[in-house]
Design a protein around this motif. Structure first.
Motif, PDB file in Angstrom:
ATOM      1  N   ASP A 169       6.544  11.600  -6.162  1.00 52.81           N
ATOM      2  CA  ASP A 169       6.495  11.051  -7.518  1.00 52.81           C
ATOM      3  C   ASP A 169       7.787  10.289  -7.805  1.00 52.81           C
ATOM      4  O   ASP A 169       8.844  10.886  -7.967  1.00 52.81           O
ATOM      5  CB  ASP A 169       6.309  12.187  -8.521  1.00 52.81           C
ATOM      6  N   VAL A 170       7.694   8.971  -7.853  1.00 55.65           N
ATOM      7  CA  VAL A 170       8.873   8.133  -8.105  1.00 55.65           C
ATOM      8  C   VAL A 170       9.039   7.786  -9.580  1.00 55.65           C
ATOM      9  O   VAL A 170       9.995   7.111  -9.943  1.00 55.65           O
ATOM     10  CB  VAL A 170       8.825   6.830  -7.271  1.00 55.65           C
ATOM     11  N   ARG A 171       8.125   8.253 -10.415  1.00 56.13           N
ATOM     12  CA  ARG A 171       8.164   7.864 -11.829  1.00 56.13           C
ATOM     13  C   ARG A 171       9.514   8.110 -12.496  1.00 56.13           C
ATOM     14  O   ARG A 171       9.991   7.235 -13.218  1.00 56.13           O
ATOM     15  CB  ARG A 171       7.029   8.538 -12.591  1.00 56.13           C
TER      16      ARG A 171
ATOM     17  N   ASP B  75       0.834  -1.202   0.000  1.00 60.16           N
ATOM     18  CA  ASP B  75       0.000   0.000   0.000  1.00 60.16           C
ATOM     19  C   ASP B  75       0.873   1.259   0.000  1.00 60.16           C
ATOM     20  O   ASP B  75       0.759   2.119   0.856  1.00 60.16           O
ATOM     21  CB  ASP B  75      -0.965  -0.010   1.192  1.00 60.16           C
ATOM     22  N   SER B  76       1.737   1.344  -0.970  1.00 54.80           N
ATOM     23  CA  SER B  76       2.815   2.324  -1.015  1.00 54.80           C
ATOM     24  C   SER B  76       2.399   3.651  -1.640  1.00 54.80           C
ATOM     25  O   SER B  76       1.468   3.724  -2.437  1.00 54.80           O
ATOM     26  CB  SER B  76       3.971   1.732  -1.823  1.00 54.80           C
ATOM     27  N   ILE B  77       3.140   4.674  -1.295  1.00 54.79           N
ATOM     28  CA  ILE B  77       3.017   5.952  -1.979  1.00 54.79           C
ATOM     29  C   ILE B  77       3.991   5.948  -3.154  1.00 54.79           C
ATOM     30  O   ILE B  77       4.768   5.009  -3.313  1.00 54.79           O
ATOM     31  CB  ILE B  77       3.319   7.135  -1.028  1.00 54.79           C
ATOM     32  N   GLY B  78       3.950   6.991  -3.969  1.00 54.39           N
ATOM     33  CA  GLY B  78       4.917   7.103  -5.056  1.00 54.39           C
ATOM     34  C   GLY B  78       4.360   7.694  -6.337  1.00 54.39           C
ATOM     35  O   GLY B  78       5.104   8.131  -7.196  1.00 54.39           O
ATOM     36  N   ILE B  79       3.056   7.704  -6.471  1.00 53.82           N
ATOM     37  CA  ILE B  79       2.400   8.342  -7.610  1.00 53.82           C
ATOM     38  C   ILE B  79       1.494   9.427  -7.019  1.00 53.82           C
ATOM     39  O   ILE B  79       0.666   9.129  -6.155  1.00 53.82           O
ATOM     40  CB  ILE B  79       1.546   7.335  -8.417  1.00 53.82           C
ATOM     41  N   PRO B  80       1.641  10.673  -7.453  1.00 54.90           N
ATOM     42  CA  PRO B  80       0.823  11.742  -6.868  1.00 54.90           C
ATOM     43  C   PRO B  80      -0.678  11.508  -7.062  1.00 54.90           C
ATOM     44  O   PRO B  80      -1.107  10.963  -8.076  1.00 54.90           O
ATOM     45  CB  PRO B  80       1.249  12.989  -7.645  1.00 54.90           C
TER      46      PRO B  80
ATOM     47  N   ASP C 227      -4.549  13.592  -5.862  1.00 58.22           N
ATOM     48  CA  ASP C 227      -5.132  14.795  -5.258  1.00 58.22           C
ATOM     49  C   ASP C 227      -6.231  14.443  -4.279  1.00 58.22           C
ATOM     50  O   ASP C 227      -7.115  13.649  -4.589  1.00 58.22           O
ATOM     51  CB  ASP C 227      -5.727  15.702  -6.343  1.00 58.22           C
ATOM     52  N   ARG C 228      -6.131  15.052  -3.113  1.00 59.02           N
ATOM     53  CA  ARG C 228      -7.196  14.977  -2.112  1.00 59.02           C
ATOM     54  C   ARG C 228      -7.129  16.250  -1.303  1.00 59.02           C
ATOM     55  O   ARG C 228      -6.051  16.705  -0.951  1.00 59.02           O
ATOM     56  CB  ARG C 228      -6.964  13.808  -1.155  1.00 59.02           C
ATOM     57  N   ASP C 229      -8.279  16.776  -0.983  1.00 57.35           N
ATOM     58  CA  ASP C 229      -8.258  17.902  -0.055  1.00 57.35           C
ATOM     59  C   ASP C 229      -8.170  17.330   1.361  1.00 57.35           C
ATOM     60  O   ASP C 229      -8.309  16.130   1.579  1.00 57.35           O
ATOM     61  CB  ASP C 229      -9.456  18.826  -0.249  1.00 57.35           C
ATOM     62  N   VAL C 230      -7.931  18.214   2.301  1.00 59.14           N
ATOM     63  CA  VAL C 230      -7.709  17.777   3.679  1.00 59.14           C
ATOM     64  C   VAL C 230      -8.929  17.033   4.225  1.00 59.14           C
ATOM     65  O   VAL C 230      -8.793  16.028   4.924  1.00 59.14           O
ATOM     66  CB  VAL C 230      -7.351  18.991   4.567  1.00 59.14           C
ATOM     67  N   ARG C 231     -10.135  17.481   3.885  1.00 61.78           N
ATOM     68  CA  ARG C 231     -11.334  16.817   4.380  1.00 61.78           C
ATOM     69  C   ARG C 231     -11.459  15.402   3.828  1.00 61.78           C
ATOM     70  O   ARG C 231     -11.818  14.469   4.546  1.00 61.78           O
ATOM     71  CB  ARG C 231     -12.568  17.628   4.025  1.00 61.78           C
ATOM     72  N   ALA C 232     -11.173  15.239   2.540  1.00 63.43           N
ATOM     73  CA  ALA C 232     -11.247  13.897   1.937  1.00 63.43           C
ATOM     74  C   ALA C 232     -10.198  12.984   2.564  1.00 63.43           C
ATOM     75  O   ALA C 232     -10.443  11.801   2.790  1.00 63.43           O
ATOM     76  CB  ALA C 232     -11.050  13.989   0.428  1.00 63.43           C
ATOM     77  N   TRP C 233      -9.020  13.505   2.829  1.00 63.77           N
ATOM     78  CA  TRP C 233      -7.957  12.728   3.469  1.00 63.77           C
ATOM     79  C   TRP C 233      -8.407  12.284   4.862  1.00 63.77           C
ATOM     80  O   TRP C 233      -8.247  11.126   5.245  1.00 63.77           O
ATOM     81  CB  TRP C 233      -6.685  13.569   3.543  1.00 63.77           C
TER      82      TRP C 233
ATOM     83  N   VAL D  28       2.979  15.908  10.992  1.00 61.14           N
ATOM     84  CA  VAL D  28       1.996  14.953  10.474  1.00 61.14           C
ATOM     85  C   VAL D  28       1.362  15.513   9.209  1.00 61.14           C
ATOM     86  O   VAL D  28       1.206  14.812   8.210  1.00 61.14           O
ATOM     87  CB  VAL D  28       0.926  14.618  11.539  1.00 61.14           C
ATOM     88  N   TYR D  29       1.033  16.793   9.222  1.00 55.48           N
ATOM     89  CA  TYR D  29       0.445  17.444   8.048  1.00 55.48           C
ATOM     90  C   TYR D  29       1.427  17.417   6.871  1.00 55.48           C
ATOM     91  O   TYR D  29       1.054  17.088   5.753  1.00 55.48           O
ATOM     92  CB  TYR D  29       0.051  18.882   8.404  1.00 55.48           C
ATOM     93  N   ARG D  30       2.695  17.730   7.135  1.00 57.46           N
ATOM     94  CA  ARG D  30       3.708  17.729   6.062  1.00 57.46           C
ATOM     95  C   ARG D  30       3.901  16.331   5.477  1.00 57.46           C
ATOM     96  O   ARG D  30       4.051  16.162   4.271  1.00 57.46           O
ATOM     97  CB  ARG D  30       5.037  18.265   6.578  1.00 57.46           C
ATOM     98  N   VAL D  31       3.917  15.323   6.322  1.00 62.25           N
ATOM     99  CA  VAL D  31       4.067  13.948   5.834  1.00 62.25           C
ATOM    100  C   VAL D  31       2.861  13.554   4.981  1.00 62.25           C
ATOM    101  O   VAL D  31       3.007  12.930   3.930  1.00 62.25           O
ATOM    102  CB  VAL D  31       4.274  12.966   7.014  1.00 62.25           C
ATOM    103  N   ALA D  32       1.673  13.939   5.416  1.00 59.74           N
ATOM    104  CA  ALA D  32       0.470  13.629   4.638  1.00 59.74           C
ATOM    105  C   ALA D  32       0.550  14.280   3.256  1.00 59.74           C
ATOM    106  O   ALA D  32       0.231  13.650   2.242  1.00 59.74           O
ATOM    107  CB  ALA D  32      -0.774  14.103   5.377  1.00 59.74           C
ATOM    108  N   ARG D  33       0.998  15.509   3.193  1.00 60.83           N
ATOM    109  CA  ARG D  33       1.122  16.189   1.897  1.00 60.83           C
ATOM    110  C   ARG D  33       2.188  15.520   1.035  1.00 60.83           C
ATOM    111  O   ARG D  33       2.002  15.364  -0.168  1.00 60.83           O
ATOM    112  CB  ARG D  33       1.412  17.672   2.095  1.00 60.83           C
ATOM    113  N   LEU D  34       3.292  15.094   1.656  1.00 61.04           N
ATOM    114  CA  LEU D  34       4.325  14.376   0.906  1.00 61.04           C
ATOM    115  C   LEU D  34       3.764  13.083   0.335  1.00 61.04           C
ATOM    116  O   LEU D  34       4.019  12.739  -0.820  1.00 61.04           O
ATOM    117  CB  LEU D  34       5.527  14.076   1.807  1.00 61.04           C
TER     118      LEU D  34
END
Length: 144
Positions: A81-83, A19-24, A26-32, A70-76
């Motif tokens: 983008d690892v592409r 369940d990795s990150i790596g591809i950007p 979009d979500r607003d803070v409420r959706a997150w 925590v907010y900065r990590v969520a935005r990261l």
């Protein structure tokens, strides 16, 4: 892990991403926040004690002590983008995705899989947090 593997490809023999990150995406803070809450509901239904000890308590402490971090990590997580680095990954990559993961969209896993020619994508029962809450499910993938 994917970035490190791309920078030193000969040092990694195989890679497992859950369940990795790596591809950007979009979500607003409420959706997150809604996605996070939905995962907690799923996890509590699975095991309220493990959810409290493994996720809820540490997360709450981090939010209270280091809310800005925590907010900065969520935005990261939403923007990393690892592409550009993926072409350097030569080892076998196993991508695992929880079928109930609403926190990081499954589309991210599918795009990672399409990007990495040496990868396989396996969808497993569970939420975003299944490796932490059900580590016995993860172990067989690490032993292959």
């Amino acid at each position: 892990a994917l970035l490190v593997t791309s920078l030193v490809p000969r040092s990694v023999q195989r890679l497992v991403l859950a369940d990795s990150i790596g591809i950007p995406f979009d979500r607003d803070v409420r959706a997150w926040a809604r996605a996070w809450a939905k995962q907690r509901d799923y996890n509590v239904g699975l095991s309220w004690r493990r959810t409290l000890e493994t996720l809820a308590r540490p997360f709450t402490e981090n939010v209270l002590r280091r809310g800005n971090d925590v907010y900065r990590v969520a935005r990261l997580c939403m923007r990393l983008d690892v592409r550009p680095y993926a072409k350097n990954v030569r080892c076998p990559v196993r991508i695992l995705w929880g079928d109930q993961d609403t926190f990081i969209p499954r589309d991210v896993g599918e795009q990672l899989h399409a990007l990495l020619p040496t990868s396989t994508l396996t969808v497993v029962p569970g939420s975003h947090d299944w490796p932490l809450l059900e580590p016995e499910k993860l172990l067989p993938f690490l032993q292959e």
